[in-house]
Design a protein around this motif. Structure first.
Motif, PDB file in Angstrom:
ATOM      1  N   PRO A  37      12.103  62.649   6.778  1.00  0.00           N
ATOM      2  CA  PRO A  37      11.862  62.778   5.329  1.00  0.00           C
ATOM      3  C   PRO A  37      12.366  64.115   4.771  1.00  0.00           C
ATOM      4  CG  PRO A  37       9.887  61.944   6.416  1.00  0.00           C
ATOM      5  CD  PRO A  37      10.863  62.260   7.497  1.00  0.00           C
ATOM      6  N   GLU A  38      12.210  65.219   5.564  1.00  0.00           N
ATOM      7  CA  GLU A  38      12.629  66.537   5.032  1.00  0.00           C
ATOM      8  C   GLU A  38      14.148  66.576   4.841  1.00  0.00           C
ATOM      9  OE1 GLU A  38      11.461  66.548   8.560  1.00  0.00           O
ATOM     10  OE2 GLU A  38       9.687  65.780   7.553  1.00  0.00           O
ATOM     11  N   GLU A  69       7.628  58.198   1.643  1.00  0.00           N
ATOM     12  CA  GLU A  69       6.340  58.366   2.363  1.00  0.00           C
ATOM     13  C   GLU A  69       5.531  57.082   2.326  1.00  0.00           C
ATOM     14  OE1 GLU A  69       4.336  61.542   0.366  1.00  0.00           O
ATOM     15  OE2 GLU A  69       5.773  63.044   1.058  1.00  0.00           O
ATOM     16  N   GLU A 111      14.917  64.752   1.644  1.00  0.00           N
ATOM     17  CA  GLU A 111      14.568  65.565   0.470  1.00  0.00           C
ATOM     18  C   GLU A 111      15.649  66.602   0.212  1.00  0.00           C
ATOM     19  OE1 GLU A 111      10.585  67.074   0.486  1.00  0.00           O
ATOM     20  OE2 GLU A 111      10.807  67.956  -1.506  1.00  0.00           O
ATOM     21  N   THR A 138       8.158  60.479  -2.483  1.00  0.00           N
ATOM     22  CA  THR A 138       6.889  59.735  -2.366  1.00  0.00           C
ATOM     23  C   THR A 138       7.160  58.283  -1.975  1.00  0.00           C
ATOM     24  OG1 THR A 138       5.855  61.114  -4.049  1.00  0.00           O
ATOM     25  CG2 THR A 138       4.809  58.998  -3.608  1.00  0.00           C
ATOM     26  N   ARG A 141       6.890  54.547   4.721  1.00  0.00           N
ATOM     27  CA  ARG A 141       6.502  54.863   6.115  1.00  0.00           C
ATOM     28  C   ARG A 141       5.058  54.446   6.376  1.00  0.00           C
ATOM     29  NH1 ARG A 141      10.415  58.285   8.204  1.00  0.00           N
ATOM     30  NH2 ARG A 141       9.338  58.814  10.133  1.00  0.00           N
ATOM     31  N   ALA A 142       4.228  54.572   5.343  1.00  0.00           N
ATOM     32  CA  ALA A 142       2.797  54.256   5.496  1.00  0.00           C
ATOM     33  C   ALA A 142       2.505  52.759   5.325  1.00  0.00           C
ATOM     34  CB  ALA A 142       1.991  55.058   4.484  1.00  0.00           C
ATOM     35  N   THR A 196      -1.168  58.868  -5.917  1.00  0.00           N
ATOM     36  CA  THR A 196      -0.037  59.230  -5.054  1.00  0.00           C
ATOM     37  C   THR A 196       0.520  60.561  -5.559  1.00  0.00           C
ATOM     38  OG1 THR A 196       1.913  58.437  -6.248  1.00  0.00           O
ATOM     39  CG2 THR A 196       0.579  56.755  -5.136  1.00  0.00           C
TER      40      THR A 196
END
Ligand SMILES: NC(=O)c1ccc[n+]([C@@H]2O[C@H](COP(=O)([O-])OP(=O)(O)OC[C@H]3O[C@@H](n4cnc5c(N)ncnc54)[C@H](OP(=O)(O)O)[C@@H]3O)[C@@H](O)[C@H]2O)c1
Length: 304
Positions: A238-239, A263, A242, A260, A266-267, A122
């Motif tokens: 996500p941006e 992310e 961050e 991470t 989300r996945a 990752t």
């Protein structure tokens, strides 16, 4: 090799998950002697001393400090804050533990490691370091017990506490991914049970999650039930998240790790269920609802 002497607990002043602090309390409650390692003398160190621990000050990145604090201990809990030097600290601990002759080393890791390999890593340097740490500990031949929790429920304090308090909304970039956060208190109960009687656990890996894997809409409903007011979930870009983390001035290593985590949520990579808490402690893991009920004040209190 005799197994008397205190049990060493590192990161004992911690406040995020606070695993070391809670483990110290649980072991003292069992009447076991604890050497609690802290980074500096402060109120938290004084509280540990008052509770009955032998408090030692040191830096896990300094081999001489680590040798001093481990000497005389046969059982060790190793965990420290998410930080860039994690692998170095683990290897320092491993080298010292081999030299001193430790009978049980309980290593805090992360559940994401269960899905990692050379081919499948990752972007989080923290997760990579946990993966490498586990590899190195396996090569070390030390008697290790590996603890792999998923995200702590306590992470909701900094990540969702302010928005749940201000506008009854959890704002996170977790998409529609499912998650099964575990209470740090449950993780600490597992660690304390292992340290109290390490024999049957040596060589084992314990994956720890909460009792349900559900998406954030369902997590928000558990918040609503606990707080007796409607809490909703808003999937933020996500941006944007961050940028917020950067604005808050978090270290880059931690920011990248959290990004991470978003992310992977989300996945669908946090859609996990494991029974480690119940298997080791005999008690089911805490639900989101029970956790929020217990900490209602941090989330803006329960409406009567
Ligand atoms: N948060 C999560 O959702 C989650 C999920 C799964 C696994 N984990 C893992 O859990 C671990 C963190 O546990 P936690 O939340 O209980 O920790 P924590 O509450 O943040 O406490 C960590 C302690 O480590 C101490 N520390 C940091 N660097 C040190 C150094 N160089 N020398 C000596 N002490 C040092 C800190 O001291 P100061 O307080 O003085 O800074 C702090 O008291 C990490 O391995 C993380 O990957 C976390």
């Amino acid at each position: 090799m005799t197994d008397n002497g205190p049990i060493l607990v590192t990161g004992a002043a911690g406040q995020l998950g606070g695993i070391g602090r809670t483990v110290t309390g649980l072991l003292l409650e069992r009447g076991l002697p604890v050497r609690a390692m802290v980074r500096r003398e402060d109120d938290r160190a004084a509280a540990l001393r008052t509770a009955g621990a032998e408090v030692v000050v040191g830096d896990l990145l300094e081999p001489v400090d680590v040798y001093r604090v481990v000497s005389g201990c046969r059982r060790v809990y190793f965990g420290m804050s998410v930080s860039a030097g994690y692998l170095e600290a683990t290897l320092t601990m491993a080298a010292v533990a081999r030299e001193v002759g430790v009978n049980a080393l309980v290593n805090m890791s992360q559940m994401t490691v269960s899905q990692m390999s050379i081919q499948n890593t990752t972007p989080s340097r923290q997760q990579r370091q946990h993966w490498l740490s586990e590899q190195a500990l396996a090569w070390s031949s030390l008697p290790v017990v590996t603890i792999r929790p998923t995200m702590f429920l306590e992470s909701f304090f900094p990540l969702a506490g302010p928005t749940v308090r201000d506008r009854s909304r959890i704002e996170l970039p977790f998409g529609r991914g499912k998650t099964s956060p575990v209470a740090a208190a449950d993780v600490a109960r597992v660690v304390a049970a292992v340290l109290a009687d390490p024999g049957p656990h040596l060589g084992r890996i314990y994956e720890l999650t909460g009792p349900r894997s559900q998406d954030m809409q369902e997590v928000a409903r558990e918040f609503s039930d606990a707080l007796n007011r409607e809490v909703t979930y808003s999937d933020i870009p996500p941006e944007e998240w961050e940028r917020e983390l950067q604005r808050a001035g978090l270290p880059e290593h931690l920011t990248k790790h959290l990004v991470t985590m978003g992310e992977l949520h989300r996945a669908g990579r946090y859609d996990r269920l494991a029974d480690g808490v119940e298997r080791v402690t005999g008690r089911a893991a805490m639900s989101v609802r029970d956790f929020v009920t217990l900490h209602a004040d941090e989330f803006g209190s329960r409406r009567s």
